[in-house]
Design a protein around this motif. Structure first.
Motif, PDB file in Angstrom:
ATOM      1  N   ALA A   1      39.502  50.919  51.643  1.00 55.39           N
ATOM      2  CA  ALA A   1      38.470  51.053  52.605  1.00 55.39           C
ATOM      3  C   ALA A   1      38.072  52.404  52.571  1.00 55.39           C
ATOM      4  O   ALA A   1      37.082  53.045  52.488  1.00 55.39           O
ATOM      5  N   ARG A   2      39.225  53.244  53.027  1.00 56.61           N
ATOM      6  CA  ARG A   2      39.147  54.528  53.179  1.00 56.61           C
ATOM      7  C   ARG A   2      38.702  55.320  51.836  1.00 56.61           C
ATOM      8  O   ARG A   2      37.958  56.259  52.262  1.00 56.61           O
ATOM      9  N   ALA A   3      38.973  55.091  50.799  1.00 52.19           N
ATOM     10  CA  ALA A   3      38.742  55.463  49.369  1.00 52.19           C
ATOM     11  C   ALA A   3      37.292  55.231  49.254  1.00 52.19           C
ATOM     12  O   ALA A   3      36.737  56.182  48.863  1.00 52.19           O
ATOM     13  N   LEU A   4      36.817  54.313  49.445  1.00 51.80           N
ATOM     14  CA  LEU A   4      35.389  54.036  49.320  1.00 51.80           C
ATOM     15  C   LEU A   4      34.597  54.965  50.107  1.00 51.80           C
ATOM     16  O   LEU A   4      33.559  55.415  49.788  1.00 51.80           O
TER      17      LEU A   4
ATOM     18  N   ILE B   1      32.695  44.287  58.331  1.00 50.70           N
ATOM     19  CA  ILE B   1      31.812  45.514  57.834  1.00 50.70           C
ATOM     20  C   ILE B   1      32.793  46.575  57.091  1.00 50.70           C
ATOM     21  O   ILE B   1      32.575  47.583  56.271  1.00 50.70           O
ATOM     22  N   LEU B   2      33.993  46.631  57.784  1.00 51.29           N
ATOM     23  CA  LEU B   2      35.019  47.859  57.496  1.00 51.29           C
ATOM     24  C   LEU B   2      36.015  47.472  56.462  1.00 51.29           C
ATOM     25  O   LEU B   2      37.052  47.948  56.059  1.00 51.29           O
ATOM     26  N   ARG B   3      35.728  46.061  55.958  1.00 49.85           N
ATOM     27  CA  ARG B   3      36.580  45.642  54.665  1.00 49.85           C
ATOM     28  C   ARG B   3      36.284  46.363  53.523  1.00 49.85           C
ATOM     29  O   ARG B   3      34.926  46.692  53.235  1.00 49.85           O
ATOM     30  N   ALA B   4      37.350  46.807  52.671  1.00 44.19           N
ATOM     31  CA  ALA B   4      36.740  47.156  51.433  1.00 44.19           C
ATOM     32  C   ALA B   4      36.011  46.570  50.330  1.00 44.19           C
ATOM     33  O   ALA B   4      34.954  47.032  50.083  1.00 44.19           O
ATOM     34  N   GLY B   5      36.127  45.041  50.725  1.00 45.20           N
ATOM     35  CA  GLY B   5      35.248  44.263  49.750  1.00 45.20           C
ATOM     36  C   GLY B   5      33.842  44.271  50.265  1.00 45.20           C
ATOM     37  O   GLY B   5      32.925  44.268  49.222  1.00 45.20           O
ATOM     38  N   ARG B   6      33.634  44.418  51.531  1.00 41.32           N
ATOM     39  CA  ARG B   6      32.246  44.435  52.024  1.00 41.32           C
ATOM     40  C   ARG B   6      31.720  46.003  51.865  1.00 41.32           C
ATOM     41  O   ARG B   6      30.644  45.955  51.631  1.00 41.32           O
ATOM     42  N   ILE B   7      32.477  47.035  52.099  1.00 35.27           N
ATOM     43  CA  ILE B   7      31.897  48.363  51.652  1.00 35.27           C
ATOM     44  C   ILE B   7      31.462  48.423  50.181  1.00 35.27           C
ATOM     45  O   ILE B   7      30.491  48.871  50.154  1.00 35.27           O
ATOM     46  N   ASP B   8      32.439  47.966  49.426  1.00 34.67           N
ATOM     47  CA  ASP B   8      32.042  47.820  48.124  1.00 34.67           C
ATOM     48  C   ASP B   8      30.733  47.109  47.704  1.00 34.67           C
ATOM     49  O   ASP B   8      29.838  47.465  46.982  1.00 34.67           O
ATOM     50  N   ARG B   9      30.733  45.985  48.327  1.00 39.06           N
ATOM     51  CA  ARG B   9      29.380  45.274  48.022  1.00 39.06           C
ATOM     52  C   ARG B   9      27.859  45.863  48.647  1.00 39.06           C
ATOM     53  O   ARG B   9      27.130  45.962  47.885  1.00 39.06           O
ATOM     54  N   VAL B  10      28.184  46.780  49.729  1.00 40.25           N
ATOM     55  CA  VAL B  10      27.120  47.245  50.076  1.00 40.25           C
ATOM     56  C   VAL B  10      26.777  48.530  49.146  1.00 40.25           C
ATOM     57  O   VAL B  10      25.533  48.864  48.935  1.00 40.25           O
ATOM     58  N   ARG B  11      27.846  49.247  48.643  1.00 39.11           N
ATOM     59  CA  ARG B  11      27.527  50.170  47.869  1.00 39.11           C
ATOM     60  C   ARG B  11      26.878  50.031  46.625  1.00 39.11           C
ATOM     61  O   ARG B  11      26.041  50.530  45.974  1.00 39.11           O
ATOM     62  N   ARG B  12      27.381  48.710  46.013  1.00 31.88           N
ATOM     63  CA  ARG B  12      26.524  48.011  44.605  1.00 31.88           C
ATOM     64  C   ARG B  12      25.201  48.016  44.823  1.00 31.88           C
ATOM     65  O   ARG B  12      24.456  47.816  43.874  1.00 31.88           O
ATOM     66  N   ASP B  13      24.506  47.645  46.197  1.00 25.37           N
ATOM     67  CA  ASP B  13      23.442  47.207  46.408  1.00 25.37           C
ATOM     68  C   ASP B  13      22.388  48.439  46.091  1.00 25.37           C
ATOM     69  O   ASP B  13      21.201  48.164  45.770  1.00 25.37           O
TER      70      ASP B  13
END
Length: 338
Positions: A170-173, A324-336
Motif C-alpha cells: 500500500a505504501r508503494a502504491l 480503503i487503505l488496503r493495497a488491493g483497494r488502492i490498486d483497484r481505485v487507481r485502475r479506474d
C-alpha cells in the motif's frame, strides 16, 4: 441535560433564548438529532423549523470564533443557490457551549439512495458552481491556483501515510501516486482554463438530504470556499466518499459516475462544463489522495478527533478506513482512471 460533544443542552437553551424571536423557547423543544458525522452535533428546535449546528472540533484547525464566522459566511454565500439551509443566527462560545453554534433552517429530507439520487446531487452542486462570484472572497479561502492548493493540502496530510498502519505494498502504491502528483503528471496542458467557483469541498453523499420533491440539499458547509468544481465532482462520487456514511454506503460503477457528471454538465453553462472536463481525471486523482490521507489520519487518531461517537458509527468509519487503505483497494481505485 447534556450533549455528547462538550456542550450542554442547558447552555444551548440559554444562548438561544437571548435571541428575541426565541425568547419563549421551551427547554423541551430541544431535540438532539442522531449523530451522523464526525465534526458536529445537531439539535432540532421543534416547531421552529430550525436546527442548532454545534461544532465538536474544527476540521480546519481554526479557533472557535474564526470557525463560526467562516461557517456563517459560508451559509450566507451559499443560500442563493437554493440548495443549502438558510443561515438564521450565530451563538457565541461560552460556558457549556465551548465552540459556540450556528442556527440554520431545518431541511426535511432523507439520506440519498445511490445511484438513483446522484443526478439530484449533481444539480445541487451545479447550483453552487454557477453562482456569480462575490466582489470580496474573504473570509472564505480563494486560492489563485486551486489545483496547487489541493496538492499543498495533500503534502501537509501525507505524513499520515507514514504514521498509519499501511502494508508495504500500500505504501508503494501511494508513493507512486504522490510522485506523479508532485511531478505534475496529473495536470492537463498548461493553457487549459482553470475555472474558480464556489465549491462545497466536503460533498460526500452523506452530507446531502433529499426532500419530498426529489431535490438535493447540501447541509455541511464548514469547508465551503472558492476552488475548482471538478474537485467537488470527484469527491461526491469517489468510493472513499460514497461509502463514508453508513446511511448511504454504496459503490458507483464507472457508467453511473459518467451519468452523474453528465447531469451536472447539463445544469451549468456550456462554457463552464467545457472548461471543467479536461480536469475531471486529474482532480479525481488529487482529491482521492486528499481523502486517502485524511482517512490515514482517521485510522491513527479517529477516537480522539471526535470523542463520544456512537460505537456503530465509529466501527463503520474505522472499517471503511481500513478498507480503503488496503493495497488491493488502492490498486483497484487507481485502475479506474488508467
Amino acid at each position: 441535560m447534556s450533549g455528547t460533544g462538550g456542550f450542554t443542552l442547558q447552555a444551548l437553551h440559554a444562548a438561544l433564548t437571548i435571541l428575541p424571536r426565541l425568547a419563549d423557547l421551551d427547554p423541551g423543544a430541544l431535540e438532539p438529532m442522531p449523530l451522523k458525522g464526525v465534526a458536529h452535533d445537531h439539535v432540532r428546535l421543534k416547531g421552529r423549523r430550525l436546527v442548532a449546528r454545534i461544532p465538536r472540533w474544527s476540521q480546519l484547525g481554526l479557533d472557535p470564533w474564526t470557525a463560526l464566522e467562516r461557517q456563517a459566511a459560508a451559509f450566507r454565500r451559499a443560500e442563493p443557490s437554493g440548495h443549502t439551509p438558510r443561515f438564521a443566527g450565530l451563538l457565541p462560545p461560552g460556558d457549556g457551549l465551548p465552540l459556540g453554534a450556528l442556527l440554520v433552517g431545518e431541511v426535511e429530507g432523507r439520506s440519498p439512495v445511490l445511484p438513483a439520487d446522484m443526478p439530484a446531487i449533481a444539480r445541487a452542486l451545479a447550483a453552487l458552481h454557477r453562482m456569480a462570484p462575490p466582489d470580496l472572497f474573504e473570509p472564505l479561502p480563494a486560492p489563485p491556483d486551486p489545483v496547487a492548493a489541493l496538492l499543498a493540502q495533500v503534502e501537509r496530510q501525507a505524513e499520515w501515510f507514514d504514521r498509519a498502519a499501511l502494508s508495504p505494498d500500500a505504501r508503494a502504491l501511494v508513493a507512486e501516486e504522490l510522485a506523479a502528483a508532485r511531478a505534475g503528471d496529473l495536470a492537463p496542458p498548461r493553457d487549459t482554463p482553470m475555472p474558480l467557483t464556489a465549491v462545497g469541498i466536503d460533498v460526500h453523499p452523506g452530507n446531502f438530504l433529499i426532500d419530498a420533491h426529489g431535490k438535493a440539499w447540501f447541509t455541511d458547509l464548514e469547508k465551503l470556499q472558492y476552488g475548482h468544481p471538478a474537485a467537488d465532482l470527484a469527491h461526491a462520487s469517489l468510493y472513499t466518499s460514497t461509502r463514508w456514511d453508513p446511511a448511504v454506503d454504496a459503490e458507483l460503477t464507472p457508467a453511473e459516475i459518467d451519468a452523474f457528471v453528465d447531469a451536472w454538465a447539463m445544469a451549468v453553462p456550456g462554457d463552464l462544463a467545457g472548461e471543467v472536463r479536461p480536469w475531471l481525471k486529474p482532480l479525481r486523482r488529487l482529491v482521492w489522495l486528499r481523502t486517502l490521507s485524511w482517512m490515514a489520519r482517521w485510522s491513527v487518531e479517529g477516537a480522539t478527533l471526535s470523542p463520544g461517537m456512537p460505537e456503530p458509527l465509529r466501527a463503520h468509519m474505522d472499517a471503511h478506513a481500513a478498507d480503503i487503505l488496503r493495497a488491493g483497494r488502492i490498486d483497484r481505485v487507481r485502475r479506474d482512471w488508467r
